[in-house]
Design an enzyme around this catalytic site. Sequence first.
Site: not given
Length: 439
Positions: A14, A107, A131, A134, A136, A192, A203, A207, A304
């Site tokens: 993805t 993460k 970056e 966490v 997106g 995930e 998750d 983060k 995404g």
Amino acid sequence: MVAPLKIGVAGLGTVGASLVTLLREQRALIAARCGRPIEVVAVTARSRAKKRGVDLKNIKWMSDPVALAKASGIDVFVELIGGGGGVAKAAIEAALSSDKSVVTANKALLAKHGVALAALAEKNRVALNYEAAVGGAIPIVKTLREGMAGNSFERIYGILNGTCNYILTRMEQEGLSFAECLKQAQALGYAEADPTFDVEGYDTAQKLAILASIAFGTKVSESAVYVEGISSIAPADLIAADELGYRIKLLGVAVKTPQGIEQRVHPTMVRKDAAIAQVMGVTNAVTIDAVGINPMTLVGPGAGGMATASAVASDIGDIARGVCGAPFGQPVAKLATVRKAPMQRHEGGYYIRLQARDKPGTAATIARRLAQQQISLESIVQRHPKGQPAAKSAKSDGSVPVILITYATSEDAVRKALAAVGRDRVISGRPQVIRIEKN
Ligand code: NDP
Ligand code: HSE
């Protein structure tokens, strides 16, 4: 013309496939902004034959991520495979040890091994940028680490998992089942590989541990985070929350307390007029309470392909510009060890939903047990779902839903009071308890 920065990308799922497309489409813009072009020269994934909808012309294929990480023809290794160890860890270690900067969105790996990896990056004087790990597309890592380098923080809290927020939003707005909403989040590429990590809160915990490290100067530690997921949230809770003026969000909260830094992830009641309550769907948001300034909330797409690739591209851009600081804002030797939050000492308001016996004296019994623990009630409602007469909402055992909202109290007091109510045999089943966060 300055020589291009040469990139090796491991993982073409993805995020990886979106990154290759983004770097190609925005090549001229990125070169203008970063002072040199960025060129993907080699890639790897599990299957070479898989159709990915991405143009890999003139890009070398390598079958081994570790060999790619060490390859002499690349300047930066981008890890987009995922997983808290295994090949992702081995490849990042190989890249850092070969004096190559690394960009990752992983993460899970940072929450487990972030301190050791940061130490390796420091030792070799290369960048370890993350970056995308966490929030997106939200630039929250840079905001805390660089944009607010002069601020001390009281509390950082947010919606850090797009999958959970998507599920809670669709359950609330469309009355869909948990399973149906999860299936759709998976199809959209938000979840995930193992969605348990999303829905059980892990998750978010990973983060949060990363953000807490930057904000409070602690060693990243997933095991220091108290975690509860959203799988116990029932439609009845979403309906009751709505009627009482709240929404339920899965929040990650890191807060300074007299006992130290409390890090916790759990379903949370937030007042409907709070900024964080407006955040719907896959969108993430982080609210920053810094000393001396009003709270600010950053909102944006949290998952995404393109959203995540945008943050990865920005990290690569920093390396192209020659930026290389301590990954967690301070040298590893300065980061403090942090212990798991003792939740029995957590203080705040609580939402409690009980299935109570519909007989005289039940409310008095519940009120007495709460009073014994010095718990003061903001409201107590024998709640029949909207539009349903009392007789219809009663269960076959004759019990009816009772919703309590408490003023601030301790978690220990709530647990003791509910244990006593259970022994009094005036309720059936397990009480539902949801913490209320002030905002
Ligand atoms: P995907 O599962 O879509 O892609 C993983 C990629 O890694 C695939 O291309 C896969 O190859 C490749 N891969 C797996 N094992 C190996 C291996 N042993 N050797 C070489 N390649 C391998 O994951 P995502 O793109 O969704 O996620 C990537 C990272 O980004 C993860 O760390 C994730 O947590 C993080 N992230 C993801 C977000 C998202 O919205 N998806 C958002 C923020 C972060 P193949 O395609 O051949 O199977
Ligand atoms: N599974 C994660 C989410 C991806 O749903 O937020 C982004 O980290």
